[in-house]
Scaffold this motif. Structure first.
Motif, PDB file in Angstrom:
ATOM      1  N   SER A  15      -4.556  -1.183  -0.110  1.00 48.71           N
ATOM      2  CA  SER A  15      -3.869  -0.928  -1.380  1.00 48.71           C
ATOM      3  C   SER A  15      -4.822  -0.260  -2.370  1.00 48.71           C
ATOM      4  CB  SER A  15      -3.322  -2.228  -1.969  1.00 48.71           C
ATOM      5  OG  SER A  15      -4.367  -3.161  -2.203  1.00 48.71           O
ATOM      6  N   VAL A  16      -4.255   0.496  -3.292  1.00 42.34           N
ATOM      7  CA  VAL A  16      -5.048   1.287  -4.237  1.00 42.34           C
ATOM      8  C   VAL A  16      -4.673   0.905  -5.664  1.00 42.34           C
ATOM      9  CG1 VAL A  16      -5.558   3.615  -5.074  1.00 42.34           C
ATOM     10  CG2 VAL A  16      -5.275   3.203  -2.610  1.00 42.34           C
ATOM     11  N   VAL A  17      -5.695   0.730  -6.496  1.00 45.14           N
ATOM     12  CA  VAL A  17      -5.491   0.429  -7.908  1.00 45.14           C
ATOM     13  C   VAL A  17      -6.222   1.492  -8.723  1.00 45.14           C
ATOM     14  CG1 VAL A  17      -5.870  -1.224  -9.779  1.00 45.14           C
ATOM     15  CG2 VAL A  17      -5.328  -2.054  -7.474  1.00 45.14           C
ATOM     16  N   GLU A  18      -5.532   2.077  -9.685  1.00 44.19           N
ATOM     17  CA  GLU A  18      -6.144   3.078 -10.569  1.00 44.19           C
ATOM     18  C   GLU A  18      -6.116   2.561 -11.996  1.00 44.19           C
ATOM     19  OE1 GLU A  18      -5.063   7.174  -9.958  1.00 44.19           O
ATOM     20  OE2 GLU A  18      -4.175   6.716  -8.003  1.00 44.19           O
ATOM     21  N   ARG A  19      -7.288   2.590 -12.641  1.00 47.97           N
ATOM     22  CA  ARG A  19      -7.394   2.109 -14.015  1.00 47.97           C
ATOM     23  C   ARG A  19      -8.403   2.963 -14.779  1.00 47.97           C
ATOM     24  NH1 ARG A  19      -3.926  -0.915 -16.584  1.00 47.97           N
ATOM     25  NH2 ARG A  19      -5.602  -1.679 -17.913  1.00 47.97           N
ATOM     26  N   PRO A  20      -8.197   3.149 -16.105  1.00 46.20           N
ATOM     27  CA  PRO A  20      -9.190   3.845 -16.922  1.00 46.20           C
ATOM     28  C   PRO A  20     -10.283   2.882 -17.391  1.00 46.20           C
ATOM     29  CG  PRO A  20      -7.295   3.291 -18.268  1.00 46.20           C
ATOM     30  CD  PRO A  20      -6.979   2.818 -16.866  1.00 46.20           C
ATOM     31  N   ALA A  21     -11.404   3.433 -17.771  1.00 44.02           N
ATOM     32  CA  ALA A  21     -12.503   2.640 -18.340  1.00 44.02           C
ATOM     33  C   ALA A  21     -13.164   3.451 -19.435  1.00 44.02           C
ATOM     34  CB  ALA A  21     -13.519   2.262 -17.270  1.00 44.02           C
ATOM     35  N   VAL A  32     -17.361   1.548 -15.318  1.00 42.62           N
ATOM     36  CA  VAL A  32     -16.814   0.974 -14.087  1.00 42.62           C
ATOM     37  C   VAL A  32     -17.975   0.316 -13.364  1.00 42.62           C
ATOM     38  CG1 VAL A  32     -15.806   1.445 -11.822  1.00 42.62           C
ATOM     39  CG2 VAL A  32     -14.934   2.629 -13.854  1.00 42.62           C
ATOM     40  N   SER A  33     -17.844  -0.957 -13.036  1.00 45.42           N
ATOM     41  CA  SER A  33     -18.925  -1.673 -12.374  1.00 45.42           C
ATOM     42  C   SER A  33     -18.437  -2.312 -11.087  1.00 45.42           C
ATOM     43  CB  SER A  33     -19.511  -2.749 -13.305  1.00 45.42           C
ATOM     44  OG  SER A  33     -18.500  -3.625 -13.765  1.00 45.42           O
ATOM     45  N   LEU A  34     -19.323  -2.344 -10.092  1.00 44.72           N
ATOM     46  CA  LEU A  34     -19.095  -3.079  -8.855  1.00 44.72           C
ATOM     47  C   LEU A  34     -20.010  -4.294  -8.859  1.00 44.72           C
ATOM     48  CD1 LEU A  34     -17.684  -0.412  -8.083  1.00 44.72           C
ATOM     49  CD2 LEU A  34     -18.545  -0.750  -5.756  1.00 44.72           C
ATOM     50  N   ALA A  53     -16.210  -6.905  -6.057  1.00 46.67           N
ATOM     51  CA  ALA A  53     -15.146  -6.647  -7.027  1.00 46.67           C
ATOM     52  C   ALA A  53     -15.494  -5.416  -7.853  1.00 46.67           C
ATOM     53  CB  ALA A  53     -14.955  -7.848  -7.950  1.00 46.67           C
ATOM     54  N   ALA A  54     -14.483  -4.674  -8.242  1.00 43.29           N
ATOM     55  CA  ALA A  54     -14.646  -3.541  -9.149  1.00 43.29           C
ATOM     56  C   ALA A  54     -14.029  -3.906 -10.495  1.00 43.29           C
ATOM     57  CB  ALA A  54     -13.979  -2.293  -8.583  1.00 43.29           C
ATOM     58  N   VAL A  55     -14.724  -3.537 -11.582  1.00 43.73           N
ATOM     59  CA  VAL A  55     -14.252  -3.866 -12.923  1.00 43.73           C
ATOM     60  C   VAL A  55     -14.254  -2.597 -13.772  1.00 43.73           C
ATOM     61  CG1 VAL A  55     -14.558  -5.314 -14.964  1.00 43.73           C
ATOM     62  CG2 VAL A  55     -15.244  -6.184 -12.709  1.00 43.73           C
ATOM     63  N   TYR A 114     -10.836  -5.019 -16.705  1.00 40.21           N
ATOM     64  CA  TYR A 114      -9.821  -5.167 -15.654  1.00 40.21           C
ATOM     65  C   TYR A 114     -10.517  -5.264 -14.300  1.00 40.21           C
ATOM     66  CZ  TYR A 114      -5.499  -4.439 -13.034  1.00 40.21           C
ATOM     67  OH  TYR A 114      -4.429  -4.584 -12.187  1.00 40.21           O
ATOM     68  N   GLU A 115     -10.305  -6.370 -13.576  1.00 35.46           N
ATOM     69  CA  GLU A 115     -11.003  -6.624 -12.317  1.00 35.46           C
ATOM     70  C   GLU A 115     -10.085  -6.416 -11.117  1.00 35.46           C
ATOM     71  OE1 GLU A 115     -14.054 -10.023 -11.092  1.00 35.46           O
ATOM     72  OE2 GLU A 115     -11.990 -10.734 -10.923  1.00 35.46           O
TER      73      GLU A 115
END
Length: 267
Positions: free
Chosen positions: A118-124, A128-130, A222-224, A228-229
């Motif tokens: 699954s794919v999630v797209e979000r602005p930052a 963006v941190s892993l 996790a990507a943040v 938003y995580e």
């Protein structure tokens, strides 16, 4: 998360509305401004006055991005740090808005692919941190514009920061401070174990950064995107979104670009 204040404006006053956090300090500021100025509803405002701290400003900026709202924001600090805010001062607000310096910020676009596909797209707006999810260190492959620049980074995580966000999490991780006009992004490791001496990189903001998680089942990451995580990611692609822009207003003597530049000399 916020209270909207509505009142009928007069033609002699600027058309602005207030967005405030629910803290006692912010709500007290709402009452003070309501007594002093004729306010309009949010839909009819040319400028939105934001009362709160940096976290609430980020929340408001994301609301603006989600709504496609490009109106400028003038923040006044009713929180803690207030790096994205102006000084709280209830008097002379109309004059301050008229003289304010406009700063344009563009968000990052995060495309995170989970292990299940699954794919999630979000602005930052900041970064963006892993981040590793468990006790094991993360192992991450770094690519820039399709070229692998680091086959394996063993670390607690890694982040990509905008100039506006370079003084936040990035700076606490010993990343570089980037002037707003630099057209650069910061790529900064978090507690790197291998290679030990790698401190990060400064990249042009027109590149695509790909962060591929190695051994994602054994070493979950996790990507943040700002606040938003997304958990259990296998790959994250980060680019600068040039199609969207946000405008922050600052008192000329308190503008964001100058504050970022001066952060380099804070001891």
């Amino acid at each position: 998360m916020f209270r909207r204040v509505t009142s009928k404006p007069t033609t002699s006053e600027p058309r602005f509305a207030i967005i405030a956090s629910e803290t006692d300090e912010a709500q007290s500021a709402v009452r003070s401004l309501t007594k002093r100025y004729p306010l309009c509803g949010r839909d009819g405002a040319d400028v939105l006055v934001v009362l709160g701290g940096d976290g609430f400003m980020l929340h408001t900026l994301h609301d603006m991005l989600d709504a496609g709202d490009t109106r400028p924001l003038f923040g006044m600090n009713r929180g803690t740090v207030g790096f994205l805010m102006n000084e709280w001062r209830p008097s002379g607000l109309a004059e301050r808005l008229a003289k304010a310096k406009a700063i344009t910020v563009r968000p990052l676009a995060m495309k995170a692919t989970r292990c299940d596909g699954s794919v999630v797209e979000r602005p930052a707006i900041n970064e963006v941190s892993l981040l590793r999810q468990m006790r094991q260190t993360a192992k991450i492959e770094l690519s820039v514009d399709g070229r692998v620049v680091m086959p394996e980074l063993v670390c607690d995580g890694v982040l990509v920061a905008t100039p506006a966000g370079s003084t936040a999490y990035n700076f606490s991780a010993r990343g570089p401070i980037l002037p707003l006009s630099a057209n650069m992004l910061a790529l900064t490791p978090l507690a790197p174990f291998r290679p030990r001496r790698w401190t990060g990189a400064i990249l042009p903001d027109d590149v695509a950064v790909c962060l591929r998680v190695l051994e994602p089942e054994r070493r979950p990451v996790a990507a943040v995107a700002d606040q938003y995580e997304v958990r259990d990611v296998s790959e994250v692609r980060v680019t600068l979104d040039r199609s969207r822009a946000l405008t922050l207003l600052f008192d000329p003597e308190h503008a964001l670009d100058e504050r970022i530049a001066m952060e380099q000399f804070v001891t």
